[in-house]
Motif scaffolding. Structure first.
Motif, PDB file in Angstrom:
ATOM      1  N   ARG A  23       0.839  -1.206   0.000  1.00 49.77           N
ATOM      2  CA  ARG A  23       0.000   0.000   0.000  1.00 49.77           C
ATOM      3  C   ARG A  23       0.874   1.257   0.000  1.00 49.77           C
ATOM      4  NH1 ARG A  23      -5.060  -1.886   0.391  1.00 49.77           N
ATOM      5  NH2 ARG A  23      -5.425  -3.699   1.692  1.00 49.77           N
ATOM      6  N   LEU A  24       1.962   1.229   0.756  1.00 57.68           N
ATOM      7  CA  LEU A  24       2.880   2.362   0.786  1.00 57.68           C
ATOM      8  C   LEU A  24       3.480   2.609  -0.598  1.00 57.68           C
ATOM      9  CD1 LEU A  24       4.514   4.553   2.288  1.00 57.68           C
ATOM     10  CD2 LEU A  24       6.208   2.757   2.800  1.00 57.68           C
ATOM     11  N   LEU A  25       3.930   1.556  -1.270  1.00 62.99           N
ATOM     12  CA  LEU A  25       4.516   1.715  -2.607  1.00 62.99           C
ATOM     13  C   LEU A  25       3.515   2.337  -3.580  1.00 62.99           C
ATOM     14  CD1 LEU A  25       6.439  -1.664  -3.020  1.00 62.99           C
ATOM     15  CD2 LEU A  25       7.347   0.560  -2.296  1.00 62.99           C
ATOM     16  N   VAL A  26       2.278   1.863  -3.539  1.00 62.77           N
ATOM     17  CA  VAL A  26       1.246   2.408  -4.423  1.00 62.77           C
ATOM     18  C   VAL A  26       1.006   3.881  -4.102  1.00 62.77           C
ATOM     19  CG1 VAL A  26      -1.216   2.281  -5.017  1.00 62.77           C
ATOM     20  CG2 VAL A  26       0.168   0.185  -4.910  1.00 62.77           C
ATOM     21  N   GLN A  27       0.944   4.216  -2.824  1.00 62.74           N
ATOM     22  CA  GLN A  27       0.723   5.602  -2.431  1.00 62.74           C
ATOM     23  C   GLN A  27       1.887   6.500  -2.858  1.00 62.74           C
ATOM     24  OE1 GLN A  27      -2.616   5.615  -2.069  1.00 62.74           O
ATOM     25  NE2 GLN A  27      -2.189   7.239  -0.636  1.00 62.74           N
ATOM     26  N   ILE A  28       3.115   6.029  -2.711  1.00 67.60           N
ATOM     27  CA  ILE A  28       4.264   6.827  -3.147  1.00 67.60           C
ATOM     28  C   ILE A  28       4.152   7.099  -4.646  1.00 67.60           C
ATOM     29  CG2 ILE A  28       6.777   6.875  -3.469  1.00 67.60           C
ATOM     30  CD1 ILE A  28       6.979   5.222  -0.855  1.00 67.60           C
ATOM     31  N   ASP A  29       3.771   6.085  -5.393  1.00 68.93           N
ATOM     32  CA  ASP A  29       3.611   6.250  -6.836  1.00 68.93           C
ATOM     33  C   ASP A  29       2.495   7.250  -7.147  1.00 68.93           C
ATOM     34  OD1 ASP A  29       4.300   5.470  -9.582  1.00 68.93           O
ATOM     35  OD2 ASP A  29       2.318   4.536  -9.604  1.00 68.93           O
ATOM     36  N   LEU A  31       1.127   9.626  -5.115  1.00 73.53           N
ATOM     37  CA  LEU A  31       1.308  10.957  -4.539  1.00 73.53           C
ATOM     38  C   LEU A  31       2.676  11.564  -4.860  1.00 73.53           C
ATOM     39  CD1 LEU A  31      -0.355  10.342  -1.063  1.00 73.53           C
ATOM     40  CD2 LEU A  31      -1.367  11.389  -3.105  1.00 73.53           C
ATOM     41  N   ALA A  32       3.552  10.770  -5.484  1.00 69.27           N
ATOM     42  CA  ALA A  32       4.883  11.227  -5.910  1.00 69.27           C
ATOM     43  C   ALA A  32       5.752  11.749  -4.775  1.00 69.27           C
ATOM     44  CB  ALA A  32       4.771  12.266  -7.027  1.00 69.27           C
ATOM     45  N   GLY A  33       5.575  11.179  -3.596  1.00 65.36           N
ATOM     46  CA  GLY A  33       6.419  11.593  -2.484  1.00 65.36           C
ATOM     47  C   GLY A  33       6.243  10.697  -1.285  1.00 65.36           C
ATOM     48  N   VAL A  34       7.324  10.517  -0.545  1.00 59.96           N
ATOM     49  CA  VAL A  34       7.291   9.640   0.624  1.00 59.96           C
ATOM     50  C   VAL A  34       6.548  10.287   1.782  1.00 59.96           C
ATOM     51  CG1 VAL A  34       8.715   8.399   2.316  1.00 59.96           C
ATOM     52  CG2 VAL A  34       9.407   8.467  -0.081  1.00 59.96           C
ATOM     53  N   GLY A  35       6.750  11.584   2.002  1.00 57.76           N
ATOM     54  CA  GLY A  35       6.118  12.253   3.143  1.00 57.76           C
ATOM     55  C   GLY A  35       4.598  12.190   3.091  1.00 57.76           C
ATOM     56  N   ALA A  36       4.026  12.625   1.975  1.00 59.14           N
ATOM     57  CA  ALA A  36       2.562  12.604   1.835  1.00 59.14           C
ATOM     58  C   ALA A  36       2.037  11.177   1.867  1.00 59.14           C
ATOM     59  CB  ALA A  36       2.156  13.292   0.527  1.00 59.14           C
ATOM     60  N   SER A  37       2.774  10.261   1.261  1.00 64.18           N
ATOM     61  CA  SER A  37       2.361   8.856   1.245  1.00 64.18           C
ATOM     62  C   SER A  37       2.371   8.269   2.646  1.00 64.18           C
ATOM     63  CB  SER A  37       3.289   8.056   0.339  1.00 64.18           C
ATOM     64  OG  SER A  37       3.263   8.600  -0.954  1.00 64.18           O
ATOM     65  N   ALA A  38       3.404   8.593   3.395  1.00 62.21           N
ATOM     66  CA  ALA A  38       3.497   8.102   4.769  1.00 62.21           C
ATOM     67  C   ALA A  38       2.300   8.575   5.584  1.00 62.21           C
ATOM     68  CB  ALA A  38       4.804   8.573   5.404  1.00 62.21           C
ATOM     69  N   SER A  40      -0.589   9.388   4.472  1.00 59.03           N
ATOM     70  CA  SER A  40      -1.835   8.778   3.981  1.00 59.03           C
ATOM     71  C   SER A  40      -2.031   7.355   4.491  1.00 59.03           C
ATOM     72  CB  SER A  40      -1.882   8.803   2.456  1.00 59.03           C
ATOM     73  OG  SER A  40      -1.055   7.816   1.901  1.00 59.03           O
ATOM     74  N   VAL A  41      -0.931   6.660   4.815  1.00 58.93           N
ATOM     75  CA  VAL A  41      -1.061   5.299   5.340  1.00 58.93           C
ATOM     76  C   VAL A  41      -0.841   5.241   6.852  1.00 58.93           C
ATOM     77  CG1 VAL A  41      -0.489   4.190   3.142  1.00 58.93           C
ATOM     78  CG2 VAL A  41       1.338   4.650   4.789  1.00 58.93           C
ATOM     79  N   GLY A  42      -0.628   6.411   7.470  1.00 56.91           N
ATOM     80  CA  GLY A  42      -0.566   6.491   8.923  1.00 56.91           C
ATOM     81  C   GLY A  42       0.747   6.086   9.568  1.00 56.91           C
ATOM     82  N   VAL A  43       1.854   6.315   8.861  1.00 59.21           N
ATOM     83  CA  VAL A  43       3.165   6.045   9.442  1.00 59.21           C
ATOM     84  C   VAL A  43       4.043   7.273   9.255  1.00 59.21           C
ATOM     85  CG1 VAL A  43       3.052   3.542   9.132  1.00 59.21           C
ATOM     86  CG2 VAL A  43       4.019   4.945   7.343  1.00 59.21           C
ATOM     87  N   SER A  44       5.171   7.305   9.937  1.00 59.08           N
ATOM     88  CA  SER A  44       6.063   8.453   9.829  1.00 59.08           C
ATOM     89  C   SER A  44       6.863   8.407   8.524  1.00 59.08           C
ATOM     90  CB  SER A  44       7.024   8.494  11.020  1.00 59.08           C
ATOM     91  OG  SER A  44       7.969   7.444  10.929  1.00 59.08           O
ATOM     92  N   GLN A  45       7.316   9.566   8.101  1.00 61.64           N
ATOM     93  CA  GLN A  45       8.133   9.639   6.892  1.00 61.64           C
ATOM     94  C   GLN A  45       9.441   8.882   7.058  1.00 61.64           C
ATOM     95  OE1 GLN A  45      11.163  11.642   6.353  1.00 61.64           O
ATOM     96  NE2 GLN A  45      11.283  10.729   4.319  1.00 61.64           N
TER      97      GLN A  45
END
Length: 108
Positions: A23-29, A31-38, A40-45
């Motif tokens: 889910r994190l990998l899909v979100q990074i793809d 949202l194009a960024g680790v911070g926003a993706s983190a 969105s899935v409820g974890v720290s950057q």
């Protein structure tokens, strides 16, 4: 109670290719960024960055290129993310089936 038997041996990547990581990998793809993706899935950057770096180390290739504008999937990353989307769709479908069956009383 019936024991669950594995039909194939565990792969060394099993510990790293969890639903949460997929889910994190899909979100990074998306949202194009680790911070926003983190977020969105409820974890720290930092935790998300470590997760991706650990997976990349075990895979032996980079999943994303990092630029000032964000993260972009490498060709290898795009292939992994496409599979992640399929796995997650199947998992979500299985969860829906399980929830539907869960409405019945369990057998004793």
């Amino acid at each position: 109670m019936t024991a669950i038997m594995e039909t194939s041996p565990r792969h060394p990547l099993d510990a790293y290719l969890t639903p949460a990581t997929l889910r994190l990998l899909v979100q990074i793809d998306e949202l194009a960024g680790v911070g926003a993706s983190a977020r969105s899935v409820g974890v720290s950057q930092p935790s998300s960055s470590r997760t991706v770096a650990t997976l990349e180390r075990h895979l032996g290739f980079s999943l994303f290129t990092r630029t000032r504008r964000g993260s972009e999937a490498t060709p290898e990353g795009a292939a992994i993310i496409a599979q992640a989307r399929e796995v997650l769709a199947s998992l979500d479908a299985m969860i829906s089936v399980a929830e539907g069956l869960g409405a019945r009383e369990p057998e004793s």
